[in-house]
Design an enzyme around this catalytic site. Sequence first.
Site, PDB file in Angstrom:
ATOM      1  N   ALA A   1       0.760  -1.184  -0.012  1.00 55.82           N
ATOM      2  CA  ALA A   1       0.140   0.254   0.059  1.00 55.82           C
ATOM      3  C   ALA A   1       0.785   1.203  -0.021  1.00 55.82           C
ATOM      4  CB  ALA A   1      -0.904  -0.059   1.557  1.00 55.82           C
ATOM      5  N   GLY A  48       0.948  -5.269   0.765  1.00 58.72           N
ATOM      6  CA  GLY A  48       0.064  -5.314  -0.341  1.00 58.72           C
ATOM      7  C   GLY A  48       0.474  -5.970  -1.575  1.00 58.72           C
ATOM      8  N   GLU A 107      -0.140  -9.498  -1.056  1.00 57.86           N
ATOM      9  CA  GLU A 107      -1.564  -9.941  -1.135  1.00 57.86           C
ATOM     10  C   GLU A 107      -2.134  -9.814  -2.389  1.00 57.86           C
ATOM     11  OE1 GLU A 107      -2.410  -6.328   1.861  1.00 57.86           O
ATOM     12  OE2 GLU A 107      -3.567  -8.014   2.626  1.00 57.86           O
ATOM     13  N   GLU A 124       2.980  -5.435   8.383  1.00 58.90           N
ATOM     14  CA  GLU A 124       2.057  -4.462   8.769  1.00 58.90           C
ATOM     15  C   GLU A 124       2.094  -4.336  10.484  1.00 58.90           C
ATOM     16  OE1 GLU A 124       1.512  -6.440   6.287  1.00 58.90           O
ATOM     17  OE2 GLU A 124       0.549  -5.597   4.769  1.00 58.90           O
TER      18      GLU A 124
END
Lengths: 80, 254
Positions: free
Chosen positions: B56, B109, B112, B132
């Site tokens: 992210a 991310g 992910e 995270e």
Amino acid sequence: MRTQEQTENELLDLAAAHFKVDRKKLRPEDDIFQKLGIDSLQALELLTKLERHFGVELPDYELQGVSDFRTLAERIHVRL
Amino acid sequence: MIRTKLENGVLEVELCREPMNEIGREMLAALEKVDLGGARAVVLFSSLKQGFCAGADLRELYHAGREMKPAERRKGVRDFLKRIHAFLNRLDEAPVPTVAAVHGAVFGGGLELALACDLIVADRSTRFAFPELRLGLVPGFGGIPRLKRDVPNSLVRDLLFTGRSINAEKALQAGLVGQVVAEGQAVRAARATAAQMAKFDPETAAAAKRFIKPFPKEELMREMELFLELFERPVVQEALRKFVEDKGPMPYLP
């Protein structure tokens, strides 16, 4: 079995070769980031090279706060 | 930011947003436009030398969040998560086989995104991480349920609770990746894999995928709610501030 000095020398050889720095100019007490002129992504590259060369796992947190080659070699050596 | 090419039934999705394919609003909008129709297999890769994807866009998240009132920020983050989930779910459940070709950093991310694909091909420079928790968060794009379906729970806990990164060989041993190749060869290997999969009857391939690939719908929703619950706390905003403002060679990550 490797001595700590051998580990230190192998680390310096590997760092010099990978980042194309004159090996003669690298000393164990040098600051890794300053001497190699690397950023965090290149530090990850070095981490991977070290794991493969020495056949160990080096968790990122073991390297936090490590700025000189000698301390890094110590962290590697205890995992050999 | 994203380029696509459909050739011989294989759709190539190329991520190319400097510096590290961070997923912010623009990247998300570009991902949403990717049309998987017409493809018999998909290859997802990054053409950036530095790596696949750093996750992210934390800088955008921090700066945009600062300009908003708490209620507005909550809504903004929820809307963003819903949209990225919709895209990743579409990729995850696509009726064609998908391959992520990865190298360098595959963090947060980025991991992910790779986990939504059916197969991961990694070159030897790859490092995988879920950092995270180092910022007071959990993965929010569906990373925990998707990682859990592929590797032992012990490795999920290791990655989550320490925030450490693992290399491609370790990921191969754990079953996270299917193939490890020489540096710079992941895309070539993924193309060969996709070309092989594209040869098969599409209906059979789709049926096999539906049969074997579990879709953890409920856990995906629960993870998103957990992320949103944690995100509002001051400890997260402070960690994001430190991360964004850190000018050292290594970014702030406790």
